[in-house]
Scaffold this motif. Structure first.
Motif, PDB file in Angstrom:
ATOM      1  N   PHE A 263      -7.221  99.385  43.231  1.00 41.51           N
ATOM      2  CA  PHE A 263      -6.358 100.550  43.028  1.00 41.51           C
ATOM      3  C   PHE A 263      -5.803 101.050  44.355  1.00 41.51           C
ATOM      4  CE2 PHE A 263      -5.683 105.167  42.658  1.00 41.51           C
ATOM      5  CZ  PHE A 263      -4.702 105.160  41.680  1.00 41.51           C
ATOM      6  N   GLN A 264      -6.645 101.111  45.398  1.00 39.42           N
ATOM      7  CA  GLN A 264      -6.160 101.547  46.704  1.00 39.42           C
ATOM      8  C   GLN A 264      -5.133 100.558  47.241  1.00 39.42           C
ATOM      9  OE1 GLN A 264      -6.841 104.504  48.266  1.00 39.42           O
ATOM     10  NE2 GLN A 264      -5.190 103.847  49.621  1.00 39.42           N
ATOM     11  N   GLY A 265      -5.308  99.288  46.947  1.00 36.78           N
ATOM     12  CA  GLY A 265      -4.316  98.301  47.343  1.00 36.78           C
ATOM     13  C   GLY A 265      -2.977  98.560  46.672  1.00 36.78           C
ATOM     14  N   ALA A 266      -3.003  98.944  45.384  1.00 35.93           N
ATOM     15  CA  ALA A 266      -1.762  99.262  44.673  1.00 35.93           C
ATOM     16  C   ALA A 266      -1.114 100.513  45.255  1.00 35.93           C
ATOM     17  CB  ALA A 266      -2.056  99.458  43.183  1.00 35.93           C
ATOM     18  N   VAL A 267      -1.939 101.479  45.655  1.00 40.02           N
ATOM     19  CA  VAL A 267      -1.420 102.710  46.270  1.00 40.02           C
ATOM     20  C   VAL A 267      -0.695 102.372  47.571  1.00 40.02           C
ATOM     21  CG1 VAL A 267      -2.078 104.880  47.408  1.00 40.02           C
ATOM     22  CG2 VAL A 267      -3.107 104.247  45.214  1.00 40.02           C
ATOM     23  N   ASN A 268      -1.337 101.597  48.427  1.00 42.84           N
ATOM     24  CA  ASN A 268      -0.729 101.252  49.712  1.00 42.84           C
ATOM     25  C   ASN A 268       0.499 100.376  49.532  1.00 42.84           C
ATOM     26  OD1 ASN A 268      -2.513 102.757  51.229  1.00 42.84           O
ATOM     27  ND2 ASN A 268      -3.905 101.059  51.602  1.00 42.84           N
ATOM     28  N   ASN A 269       0.476  99.481  48.564  1.00 39.16           N
ATOM     29  CA  ASN A 269       1.659  98.672  48.278  1.00 39.16           C
ATOM     30  C   ASN A 269       2.816  99.566  47.836  1.00 39.16           C
ATOM     31  OD1 ASN A 269       3.078  96.097  47.744  1.00 39.16           O
ATOM     32  ND2 ASN A 269       2.980  96.787  45.630  1.00 39.16           N
ATOM     33  N   SER A 270       2.509 100.587  47.024  1.00 35.97           N
ATOM     34  CA  SER A 270       3.539 101.537  46.595  1.00 35.97           C
ATOM     35  C   SER A 270       4.138 102.266  47.793  1.00 35.97           C
ATOM     36  CB  SER A 270       2.956 102.552  45.613  1.00 35.97           C
ATOM     37  OG  SER A 270       2.488 101.930  44.438  1.00 35.97           O
ATOM     38  N   ARG A 271       3.284 102.639  48.744  1.00 36.24           N
ATOM     39  CA  ARG A 271       3.775 103.338  49.935  1.00 36.24           C
ATOM     40  C   ARG A 271       4.744 102.463  50.728  1.00 36.24           C
ATOM     41  NH1 ARG A 271      -2.226 105.719  51.115  1.00 36.24           N
ATOM     42  NH2 ARG A 271      -1.908 107.807  50.228  1.00 36.24           N
ATOM     43  N   HIS A 272       4.384 101.202  50.924  1.00 40.09           N
ATOM     44  CA  HIS A 272       5.271 100.295  51.662  1.00 40.09           C
ATOM     45  C   HIS A 272       6.582 100.082  50.913  1.00 40.09           C
ATOM     46  CE1 HIS A 272       2.523  99.373  54.873  1.00 40.09           C
ATOM     47  NE2 HIS A 272       1.582  98.945  54.049  1.00 40.09           N
ATOM     48  N   GLU A 273       6.498  99.901  49.596  1.00 37.43           N
ATOM     49  CA  GLU A 273       7.712  99.672  48.810  1.00 37.43           C
ATOM     50  C   GLU A 273       8.626 100.898  48.835  1.00 37.43           C
ATOM     51  OE1 GLU A 273       9.057  97.112  47.236  1.00 37.43           O
ATOM     52  OE2 GLU A 273       7.466  95.736  47.838  1.00 37.43           O
ATOM     53  N   LEU A 274       8.040 102.093  48.685  1.00 43.19           N
ATOM     54  CA  LEU A 274       8.850 103.310  48.712  1.00 43.19           C
ATOM     55  C   LEU A 274       9.491 103.506  50.084  1.00 43.19           C
ATOM     56  CD1 LEU A 274       6.565 105.731  46.670  1.00 43.19           C
ATOM     57  CD2 LEU A 274       8.865 104.952  46.018  1.00 43.19           C
ATOM     58  N   ALA A 275       8.742 103.237  51.146  1.00 45.37           N
ATOM     59  CA  ALA A 275       9.282 103.394  52.498  1.00 45.37           C
ATOM     60  C   ALA A 275      10.482 102.465  52.700  1.00 45.37           C
ATOM     61  CB  ALA A 275       8.202 103.121  53.543  1.00 45.37           C
ATOM     62  N   THR A 276      10.346 101.215  52.287  1.00 43.85           N
ATOM     63  CA  THR A 276      11.447 100.259  52.414  1.00 43.85           C
ATOM     64  C   THR A 276      12.645 100.696  51.581  1.00 43.85           C
ATOM     65  OG1 THR A 276       9.903  98.436  52.806  1.00 43.85           O
ATOM     66  CG2 THR A 276      12.115  97.850  52.052  1.00 43.85           C
TER      67      THR A 276
ATOM     68  N   GLU B 114      24.789  97.415  40.837  1.00 44.13           N
ATOM     69  CA  GLU B 114      24.792  98.240  42.050  1.00 44.13           C
ATOM     70  C   GLU B 114      23.635  99.244  42.032  1.00 44.13           C
ATOM     71  OE1 GLU B 114      28.664  99.098  44.308  1.00 44.13           O
ATOM     72  OE2 GLU B 114      29.179  99.434  42.221  1.00 44.13           O
ATOM     73  N   ARG B 115      22.500  98.807  41.549  1.00 48.16           N
ATOM     74  CA  ARG B 115      21.327  99.691  41.486  1.00 48.16           C
ATOM     75  C   ARG B 115      20.238  99.153  42.403  1.00 48.16           C
ATOM     76  NH1 ARG B 115      17.866 101.383  36.105  1.00 48.16           N
ATOM     77  NH2 ARG B 115      19.897 102.116  35.380  1.00 48.16           N
ATOM     78  N   LEU B 116      19.576 100.052  43.079  1.00 46.36           N
ATOM     79  CA  LEU B 116      18.477  99.694  43.970  1.00 46.36           C
ATOM     80  C   LEU B 116      17.218 100.401  43.490  1.00 46.36           C
ATOM     81  CD1 LEU B 116      17.654  98.379  46.757  1.00 46.36           C
ATOM     82  CD2 LEU B 116      18.140 100.612  47.764  1.00 46.36           C
ATOM     83  N   GLU B 117      16.131  99.627  43.341  1.00 49.51           N
ATOM     84  CA  GLU B 117      14.848 100.208  42.931  1.00 49.51           C
ATOM     85  C   GLU B 117      13.717  99.589  43.746  1.00 49.51           C
ATOM     86  OE1 GLU B 117      15.752 100.250  38.188  1.00 49.51           O
ATOM     87  OE2 GLU B 117      13.832 101.044  38.856  1.00 49.51           O
ATOM     88  N   PRO B 118      12.684 100.378  44.053  1.00 52.95           N
ATOM     89  CA  PRO B 118      11.513  99.793  44.708  1.00 52.95           C
ATOM     90  C   PRO B 118      10.725  98.938  43.727  1.00 52.95           C
ATOM     91  CG  PRO B 118      11.090 102.091  44.181  1.00 52.95           C
ATOM     92  CD  PRO B 118      12.523 101.826  43.812  1.00 52.95           C
ATOM     93  N   GLU B 119      10.086  97.888  44.230  1.00 51.27           N
ATOM     94  CA  GLU B 119       9.262  97.018  43.388  1.00 51.27           C
ATOM     95  C   GLU B 119       7.851  97.580  43.373  1.00 51.27           C
ATOM     96  OE1 GLU B 119       7.954  92.321  43.068  1.00 51.27           O
ATOM     97  OE2 GLU B 119       9.638  92.919  44.327  1.00 51.27           O
ATOM     98  N   LEU B 120       7.609  98.494  42.451  1.00 53.33           N
ATOM     99  CA  LEU B 120       6.336  99.217  42.400  1.00 53.33           C
ATOM    100  C   LEU B 120       5.362  98.549  41.445  1.00 53.33           C
ATOM    101  CD1 LEU B 120       7.811 102.829  42.277  1.00 53.33           C
ATOM    102  CD2 LEU B 120       6.788 101.677  44.250  1.00 53.33           C
ATOM    103  N   PRO B 121       4.052  98.671  41.712  1.00 51.41           N
ATOM    104  CA  PRO B 121       3.058  98.114  40.790  1.00 51.41           C
ATOM    105  C   PRO B 121       3.109  98.842  39.452  1.00 51.41           C
ATOM    106  CG  PRO B 121       1.989  99.387  42.532  1.00 51.41           C
ATOM    107  CD  PRO B 121       3.431  99.303  42.884  1.00 51.41           C
ATOM    108  N   PRO B 122       2.791  98.153  38.356  1.00 47.97           N
ATOM    109  CA  PRO B 122       2.893  98.760  37.024  1.00 47.97           C
ATOM    110  C   PRO B 122       1.725  99.694  36.717  1.00 47.97           C
ATOM    111  CG  PRO B 122       2.094  96.523  36.828  1.00 47.97           C
ATOM    112  CD  PRO B 122       2.361  96.740  38.294  1.00 47.97           C
ATOM    113  N   VAL B 123       1.386 100.548  37.672  1.00 48.26           N
ATOM    114  CA  VAL B 123       0.310 101.538  37.504  1.00 48.26           C
ATOM    115  C   VAL B 123       0.860 102.863  38.009  1.00 48.26           C
ATOM    116  CG1 VAL B 123      -2.086 102.151  38.039  1.00 48.26           C
ATOM    117  CG2 VAL B 123      -1.405  99.739  37.984  1.00 48.26           C
ATOM    118  N   HIS B 124       1.336 103.726  37.086  1.00 48.04           N
ATOM    119  CA  HIS B 124       2.056 104.895  37.570  1.00 48.04           C
ATOM    120  C   HIS B 124       1.163 105.873  38.316  1.00 48.04           C
ATOM    121  CE1 HIS B 124       1.047 106.255  33.344  1.00 48.04           C
ATOM    122  NE2 HIS B 124       0.686 107.325  34.005  1.00 48.04           N
ATOM    123  N   GLU B 125      -0.157 105.844  38.073  1.00 43.95           N
ATOM    124  CA  GLU B 125      -1.052 106.701  38.850  1.00 43.95           C
ATOM    125  C   GLU B 125      -1.032 106.301  40.326  1.00 43.95           C
ATOM    126  OE1 GLU B 125      -1.964 105.001  36.173  1.00 43.95           O
ATOM    127  OE2 GLU B 125      -2.767 106.383  34.661  1.00 43.95           O
ATOM    128  N   ALA B 126      -0.845 105.010  40.590  1.00 40.91           N
ATOM    129  CA  ALA B 126      -0.799 104.546  41.972  1.00 40.91           C
ATOM    130  C   ALA B 126       0.427 105.087  42.690  1.00 40.91           C
ATOM    131  CB  ALA B 126      -0.802 103.020  42.019  1.00 40.91           C
TER     132      ALA B 126
END
Length: 203
Positions: A159-172, A24-36
């Motif tokens: 890197f900017q692609g990973a940043v934007n992917n993180s934004r979409h994943e967090l929003a979802t 029962e856990r939900l997590e965003p699928e974030l890229p493995p780059v924590h700076e992103a």
């Protein structure tokens, strides 16, 4: 330090040093780059505070977080957003993250691939002309016509692609957590969060 977000039903929360349950856990699928992930939150606000500032205040403030750890390598968790009172603010944050991603998506380009050696070629959409070039790697002719392209993609650095992917994943993730009525937690650790996504059905 890596930020890790997760959500689960309020009745499943446990106190540190226990580990939060995996089911029962939900997590965003974030890229493995924590700076992103940290960069993805830059410029976004939550309840009149910069989102990153709120996270740092929760994790490093005078009152240390007390909820269970999300897993090995991460410390205790703090509540970042709690439904229903934080629902409107978190939905605004989700919208803001997607707007930032759209604004920084970069110029669009058509992409081709050499049929012999698979070398890739990208040309900004505005500059596309129907021409034939010789592949720089193997010399095979490559037809740069829009009909033969592999499609469009953004001309941005990885890197900017990973940043934007993180934004979409967090929003979802934020929207889904609020739809389920689950509190959103945040923790930090010395390693990027693993790429996992919850598969539990929505309630």
């Amino acid at each position: 330090m890596a930020f890790r977000f997760l959500a689960l039903p309020a009745h499943r929360l446990v106190d540190f040093p226990n580990t939060l349950p995996d089911d029962e856990r939900l997590e965003p699928e974030l890229p493995p780059v924590h700076e992103a992930v940290e960069r993805a939150l830059a410029g976004a606000e939550f309840r009149d505070l910069r989102a990153r500032d709120r996270i740092r205040a929760l994790l490093q403030g005078d009152r240390p977080p007390a909820l269970g750890s999300p897993g090995k390598g991460f410390g205790p968790s703090a509540v970042f957003a709690q439904p229903p009172q934080d629902l409107p603010a978190l939905l605004r944050l989700a919208d803001e993250l997607e707007q930032l991603a759209k604004r920084e998506a970069g110029e669009r380009a058509l992409v081709w691939k050499c049929g012999q050696c698979n070398a890739r070629y990208a040309v900004p959409v505005a500059l596309v002309r129907q021409v034939s070039i010789r592949c720089e790697r193997c010399g095979t002719p490559v037809e740069l016509s829009s009909q033969q392209s592999l499609g469009e993609e953004a001309l941005i650095d990885p890197f900017q692609g990973a940043v934007n992917n993180s934004r979409h994943e967090l929003a979802t993730f934020f929207r889904e957590a609020m739809a389920r009525g689950w509190p959103v937690l945040v923790s930090e650790g010395g390693a990027p969060a693993p790429r996992t996504r919850a598969s539990t059905p929505a309630v």
